[in-house]
Design an enzyme around this catalytic site. Structure first.
Site, mmCIF file in Angstrom:
data_model
loop_
_atom_site.group_PDB
_atom_site.id
_atom_site.type_symbol
_atom_site.label_atom_id
_atom_site.label_comp_id
_atom_site.label_asym_id
_atom_site.label_seq_id
_atom_site.Cartn_x
_atom_site.Cartn_y
_atom_site.Cartn_z
ATOM 1 N N ASP A 143 21.176 -76.605 -12.720
ATOM 2 C CA ASP A 143 20.792 -75.232 -13.051
ATOM 3 C C ASP A 143 21.601 -74.229 -12.237
ATOM 4 O OD1 ASP A 143 19.102 -72.969 -13.928
ATOM 5 O OD2 ASP A 143 17.706 -74.528 -14.550
ATOM 6 N N HIS A 217 17.385 -68.155 -12.711
ATOM 7 C CA HIS A 217 16.924 -69.178 -13.651
ATOM 8 C C HIS A 217 16.531 -70.483 -12.939
ATOM 9 C CE1 HIS A 217 17.618 -72.079 -17.041
ATOM 10 N NE2 HIS A 217 17.283 -71.072 -17.813
ATOM 11 N N SER A 541 13.929 -73.047 -21.859
ATOM 12 C CA SER A 541 14.302 -73.305 -20.465
ATOM 13 C C SER A 541 13.068 -73.440 -19.590
ATOM 14 C CB SER A 541 15.135 -72.149 -19.904
ATOM 15 O OG SER A 541 16.437 -72.215 -20.377
#
Ligand SMILES: *[C@@H]1O[C@H](CO)[C@@H](O)[C@H](O)[C@H]1NC(C)=O
Ligand SMILES: *[C@@H]1O[C@H](CO)[C@@H](O)[C@H](O)[C@H]1NC(C)=O
Ligand SMILES: *[C@@H]1O[C@H](CO)[C@@H](O)[C@H](O)[C@H]1NC(C)=O
Ligand SMILES: *[C@@H]1O[C@H](CO)[C@@H](O)[C@H](O)[C@H]1NC(C)=O
Ligand SMILES: *[C@@H]1O[C@H](CO)[C@@H](O)[C@H](O)[C@H]1NC(C)=O
Ligand SMILES: *[C@@H]1O[C@H](CO)[C@@H](O)[C@H](O)[C@H]1NC(C)=O
Ligand SMILES: *[C@@H]1O[C@H](CO)[C@@H](O)[C@H](O)[C@H]1NC(C)=O
Ligand SMILES: *[C@@H]1O[C@H](CO)[C@@H](O)[C@H](O)[C@H]1NC(C)=O
Ligand SMILES: *[C@@H]1O[C@H](CO)[C@@H](O)[C@H](O)[C@H]1NC(C)=O
Ligand SMILES: *[C@@H]1O[C@H](CO)[C@@H](O)[C@H](O)[C@H]1NC(C)=O
Ligand SMILES: *[C@@H]1O[C@H](CO)[C@@H](O)[C@H](O)[C@H]1NC(C)=O
Ligand SMILES: *[C@@H]1O[C@H](CO)[C@@H](O)[C@H](O)[C@H]1NC(C)=O
Length: 763
Positions: A143, A217, A541
Site C-alpha cells: 500500500d 490510504h 480498498s
C-alpha cells in the site's frame, strides 16, 4: 452532477495517469526466467540475472547499451528481474538461455470502529476469543505506507513478536532499524525504484521512507485490518467511539509501493512485485492488496503472478474487486487463488435533527460538522428550489425543498445556500456520495424522507408566515439503519475478465464510510487544510482489509487451514439476508436483490466462518489444471507458476470452488444446455455427520446434486459430488439468473451460489 463525480474519484481512489511527470525513453520490463536453466557457476539467481543483462548489453556495442539496467531481482514472488531496457537489449534478452517471457512494467489502480460490531464480533464468543484477536498472525499490506505515530499502532499489552518473523527492516525517514516499529507495527519497507525509473522527473524529499506522506490510504487500510483499539476516535464529531481493527492483536507489516500524490497515487508492477517478494521472505501470514489492474490477462498481472507464489506458501491473499461498478465485468483481481472482495454499506448513518415550531422532532441524513446555534428560525417551503429570482428573502431563513428527481439535489443545495439561507431541509433520497461531498464543504443541511417531508410541508402550510424551526442539531451517529448491508453501486461486478469460469467477486464486506486511522499531516479532504487522526473513506480498498482481518482471525483459530479452506469457510457461511431478513439489495441496480455477480457468496460473517462444517479445498495442482484448460502457452503458465515443468495432463476449468457459474448463449432458438460440475468437500467439523443437499431453483433450469446426501465418519474425511444444470430456456442478454446449493447437517449451513448467465455483456 460534476461535484458528485469528483467526490467519487476521491473517495474510491480511482486514479488516472500522473500528469505532472514525463515518461522515460527506454522502457521498464518484468522478465520471467526459468531457474532450472541457471548454470551451476552462479551461487544465486541474483548474480545470474546481472550476468545475463551484462552479456546482452555488451553484444549491442554500437548501441547505447549501458543505458539498460536492472531495477530489481526477484526470488520469492517470481523468478526473474525487472530492468530498464532499450528495445534492442529487450530483443537480445529473448535469446538468452533461461528466458521465459516478459511483460511491460504497468501502472495500476489504487483502489471505527463500528464495523467489527456490525460483523457480529464480540469479546465473549466467536472469532475474537477463539483467535485471541489474531495475536500470532502477521498481516502484510502492499500500500501507500503507514503513519507510525498513529495511536492505532500502539502495542500496549501485546506479546512478543512471533519468532517466525524474519523481517528486519523498519525504514522511515532515511533511516533503517527505526524505533518507529514495535510489537504492533513489526515491519516497514519501501519500494520506489520502478516508480523513479518510470517517472524520472518526480522529485520529492519523501521518496526514501515507508511514511504515508502523500495519501493516507495505507494507514487507513492497515488499521482497518489490524489496528489497535483507540478510545475517543471520531471524525469531526461523527462516528465517535472506540476505533479498532478487525484483528486488533495481529501484527502489521507495511510494504510501501504506492507513490505519486494524493490526487494521483500510482503503483508500478516492478515495485509491487518487489514488495510481495519481500513480504514472502519476511514471513507474513496474510496479505491485503487494495490495488489492481483492469482488463489484463493473468500472466501479465503482477497481482495475479505474485499471489500465486503467496498461495503456494500458504499465505492468504485478500484483494479488492475495484470501484468500477455497477456495470458488469468491471471487476479486477479475478485470479482464482485469491479472494476478491466487493463492498457494501454498514448500518451506521450520520444524522441531523430538527424540531418544528410545534415541538415535533424529525431526523434525517446529514454530514454538517460546523457549529449551529440559531433558534426559532422562520422556515419556507420552495418545492423544487429552482431559479430563485430574489436572494434577500432567504436571509435568516431555513428553506425546505422537495426533489422529484434525486439527481437535482446537488443544485438545490447550492441554490439554497447561495440565496443566503441559514439552513436547508431537503426531502430527498440523497446518495451517499453526496453526503461525503458535504462533509468536505459543510453546509447545515438535513435530508429527510418523503414521509417526514409530508409532516414538514403540512406544518408550514398550516402555520404559513409564522412557521418556524425551533432548532437544528448535527453530528448525531445512528446505528441500526435498515436495510443493511447493501452492495454499494461503485463496487465492481463480475464476471471476471481474466478468468470468467470462476465466479467473482467471492464475498462482500463493509466498504462505505469506513472510519480508520489517518496521518496527522495529510489533509482528510483533498485540497483542504483539514487535519484529523481518523478519516472516513469509501471503496473496495476499505472492504478488502476487513476480509484480511477476518482471515487473520480464522488463521489464528485454525493454523492448519489452507488459503482455499479459509476462503471457502468465509464464502459458504456468509449472509445473504440483510437486517430486515430480506435478500441483500444492490444500490447500483435500483435496490433490487443483489446477484452473486455483485455480492459474491454473501456478506462476510466471521463468527460463522470459524465453524463452517465443510470446506472446498484447492491446492497448487488444481490451479495449474485450470491454467492448462485456459489454453495458455507453457510460457504463460510458467510466468505464473515459476515452474518450467507444469503438469497439464488433466486440464480442467472445473476448479474445486465453493461457487458455480455457467454461461448460456442468448438466443431465440431452443438449445438444450447441460453443464456438470465436480466438487469435493472436506469435513472440518468434529466427527461423524450427515449432510443433505438442497437447491433453491433457477427458473428454466433443472439442477440436480448426485449424491444428495454425504455421510462423513470422521474429521478431515473427503467426499465428492456432482452438480448438474440442465435447461432449455434461453436467457436474455445481460440476464443473471441465480440460486443456491446448500449442504445442511442440522448444525452447519454450507451455502454456494449458482449463477447462469450469458457469456457476453453489453457494457
Ligand atoms: C549514448 O549516450 C550518450 C550519453 O547519454 C550520448 O551522448 C550518445 O550520443 C549516445 N550514443 C548513441 C549511439 O546513442
Ligand atoms: C533516496 O535514496 C537514493 C538511493 O540511496 C538516493 O540516491 C537518493 O538521493 C535518496 N533521495 C532522497 C530524497 O533522499
Ligand atoms: C458520541 O457522542 C454523543 C454526543 O456527544 C454521545 O452521546 C455518545 O455517547 C458518544 N458515543 C460514544 C460511543 O462515545
Ligand atoms: C433525534 O431525533 C430522533 C427522532 O426524532 C430522536 O429519537 C433522537 O433522540 C434525536 N437525537 C438527538 C441527539 O436529539
Ligand atoms: C465550534 O465550537 C467549538 C467550541 O466553541 C470550537 O472549538 C470549534 O472550532 C467550532 N467549530 C467550527 C467549525 O467553527
Ligand atoms: C432527472 O434529472 C436529470 C438531469 O437533469 C434528467 O436527465 C432526468 O431525465 C431526470 N429524470 C426524471 C425522472 O425527471
Ligand atoms: C406572508 O408574508 C408575505 C410576504 O411578506 C405577505 O405578502 C403575506 O401577506 C403574508 N401572509 C400572511 C397570511 O400573513
Ligand atoms: C438544540 O438541540 C440540541 C440537541 O437536541 C440541544 O442539545 C440544544 O440544547 C438545543 N438548543 C436549543 C437552543 O434549544
Ligand atoms: C481451449 O481450446 C479447446 C480446443 O481448441 C477449446 O475447445 C476450448 O474451448 C478452449 N478453452 C478456452 C477456455 O478457451
Ligand atoms: C504469453 O504467450 C504469448 C503467446 O505465446 C506470448 O507472446 C507472451 O509473451 C506470453 N506472456 C507471458 C507473460 O508469458
Ligand atoms: C428474442 O426474441 C424477442 C422477441 O422477438 C426479442 O425481444 C429478443 O431480443 C430476442 N432475443 C435475442 C437474444 O435475440
Ligand atoms: C426438468 O425436469 C422435468 C422432469 O424430468 C422435465 O419435465 C422438464 O422438462 C425439465 N426442465 C428443463 C428446463 O430441463
Amino acid at each position: 452532477m460534476a461535484s458528485n463525480i469528483c467526490l467519487y474519484l476521491l473517495f474510491s481512489y480511482i486514479t488516472t495517469i500522473l500528469h505532472f511527470i514525463t515518461l522515460a525513453q527506454s522502457d521498464n520490463y518484468i522478465i520471467h526466467m526459468d531457474l532450472s536453466a541457471m548454470p551451476k557457476v552462479f551461487s544465486n539467481q541474483h548474480m545470474w540475472y546481472h550476468s545475463i543483462l551484462s552479456q546482452v548489453t555488451t553484444t549491442n556495442k554500437n548501441l547505447n547499451a549501458t543505458s539498460s539496467k536492472i531495477i530489481y531481482t526477484y526470488s520469492n514472488a517470481m523468478n526473474g528481474f525487472s530492468a530498464n531496457l532499450s528495445p534492442q537489449d529487450h530483443e537480445s534478452l529473448k535469446n538468452s538461455p533461461g528466458y521465459v517471457s516478459s511483460i511491460p512494467d504497468l501502472p495500476l489502480k489504487l483502489d471505527t470502529t463500528h464495523t467489527p460490531q456490525f460483523l457480529g464480533l464480540n469479546p465473549y464468543k466467536g472469532a475474537w476469543p477463539a483467535s485471541e484477536y489474531g495475536k500470532d498472525i502477521i498481516v502484510g499490506l502492499i500500500d501507500s505506507g503507514v503513519w507510525p505515530e498513529s495511536e492505532s499502532f500502539k502495542d500496549d499489552g501485546m506479546t512478543e513478536i512471533p519468532s517466525k518473523w524474519k523481517g528486519k527492516l523498519c525504514q522511515f525517514d532515511n533511516s533503517d532499524h527505526s524505533s518507529f516499529c514495535n510489537k504492533k507495527l513489526i515491519g516497514a519497507r519501501y519500494f520506489n525504484k520502478g516508480f523513479l525509473e518510470t517517472y524520472p522527473d518526480f522529485h520529492s524529499p519523501n521518496t526514501n521512507t515507508t511514511r504515508d506522506v502523500v495519501d493516507g490510504h495505507g494507514t487507513h487500510t492497515s488499521t482497518t485490518a489490524a489496528g489497535s483499539k483507540v478510545d475517543g476516535a471520531s471524525f469531526f464529531g461523527y462516528a465517535n467511539g472506540t476505533a479498532t481493527g478487525i484483528a486488533s492483536m495481529s501484527r502489521v507489516a507495511m510494504y510501501k509501493a504506492i507513490w505519486g500524490s494524493e490526487k494521483e497515487p500510482v503503483g508500478i508492477s516492478s515495485d509491487i512485485i518487489a514488495a510481495v517478494d519481500a513480504a514472502l521472505s519476511d514471513g507474513v501470514d496474510v496479505l491485503s492488496m487494495s490495488i489492481g489492474y483492469d482488463n489484463i490477462a493473468l500472466y501479465d498481472d503482477a497481482v495475479a503472478i505474485t499471489t500465486f507464489a503467496a498461495m503456494e506458501k500458504g499465505i492468504f491473499v485478500s484483494t479488492s474487486a475495484g470501484n468500477g461498478g455497477p456495470s458488469f465485468q468491471s471487476l479486477h483481481n479475478g485470479a482464482p487463488w485469491v479472494i476478491n472482495v466487493a463492498a457494501g454499506t454498514s448500518d451506521r448513518e450520520f444524522h441531523g435533527n430538527l424540531t418544528l415550531g410545534n415541538g415535533v422532532s424529525l431526523t434525517g441524513l446529514s454530514s454538517y460538522r460546523g457549529n449551529f446555534s440559531a433558534t426559532n428560525i422562520p422556515v419556507v417551503f420552495k418545492d423544487r428550489c429552482e431559479n430563485f429570482q430574489e436572494v434577500i428573502p432567504f436571509k435568516n431563513k431555513i428553506v425546505v425543498c422537495e426533489d422529484k428527481n434525486e439527481s437535482v439535489v446537488s443544485s438545490q443545495v447550492s441554490n439554497v445556500f447561495l440565496a443566503g439561507a441559514v439552513g436547508g431541509v431537503f426531502i430527498s433520497n440523497v446518495p451517499q456520495q453526496y453526503l461525503s461531498h458535504l462533509l468536505k464543504n459543510p453546509v447545515p443541511a438535513i435530508f429527510i424522507n418523503k414521509k417526514d417531508g409530508e409532516i414538514v410541508k403540512d406544518y408550514i402550510q398550516k402555520n404559513s408566515n409564522s412557521s418556524k424551526i425551533q432548532n437544528m442539531s448535527f453530528m448525531i451517529t445512528v446505528f441500526g439503519a435498515k436495510p443493511s448491508p447493501k452492495v454499494d453501486s461503485y463496487s465492481s461486478r463480475g464476471p471476471s475478465y481474466s478468468c470468467p469460469y470462476v465466479l467473482k467477486p467471492d464475498i462482500t464486506a463493509p466498504g462505505t464510510s469506513i472510519l480508520a486511522a489517518w496521518p496527522s499531516k495529510v489533509p482528510v479532504f483533498l485540497g483542504t487544510e483539514d487535519y484529523n487522526n481518523f478519516n472516513v473513506l469509501t471503496g473496495t480498498s476499505m472492504s478488502c482489509p476487513h476480509v484480511a482481518g477476518v482471515a487473520a482471525l480464522l488463521k489464528g483459530a485454525h493454523p492448519d487451514w489452507s488459503p482455499a479452506a479459509i476462503r471457502s469457510a468465509m464464502m459458504t457461511t456468509s449472509d445473504i439476508l440483510d437486517n430486515t431478513k430480506q435478500p441483500i439489495k444492490d444500490i447500483g441496480n435500483d435496490n433490487k436483490d443483489a446477484t452473486p455477480l455483485a455480492l459474491g457468496a454473501g456478506h462476510v460473517n466471521p463468527n460463522r466462518a470459524l465453524d463452517p462444517g465443510l470446506v472446498y479445498d484447492a491446492g497448487v495442482q488444481d490451479y495449474v489444471n485450470l491454467l492448462c484448460a485456459l489454453n495458455f502457452t507453457q510460457q504463460n503458465i510458467t510466468a505464473i507458476t515459476r515452474s518450467s515443468s507444469n503438469d497439464c495432463s488433466k486440464p480442467s476449468l472445473d476448479l474445486n470452488y465453493p461457487s458455480f457459474i455457467t454461461f448460456v448463449e442468448a438466443g431465440n432458438t431452443s438449445v438444450r444446455t447441460t453443464r456438470e460440475f465436480h466438487r469435493t468437500v472436506t469435513n472440518v467439523g468434529e466427527g461423524k455427520s450427515t449432510y443433505v443437499a438442497s437447491i433453491t431453483p433457477i427458473k428454466g433450469f433443472n439442477i440436480s446434486v448426485i449424491p444428495d446426501k454425504l455421510v462423513f465418519n470422521e474429521k478431515n474425511m473427503k467426499l465428492s459430488f456432482k452438480l448438474k444444470i440442465e435447461g432449455e430456456k434461453v436467457t436474455k442478454k445481460n440476464e443473471v439468473s441465480f440460486g443456491y446449493l446448500t449442504w445442511n447437517d442440522g448444525k452447519h449451513v454450507v451455502r454456494s451460489p449458482i449463477v447462469v448467465s450469458t457469456p457476453k455483456f453489453d457494457l
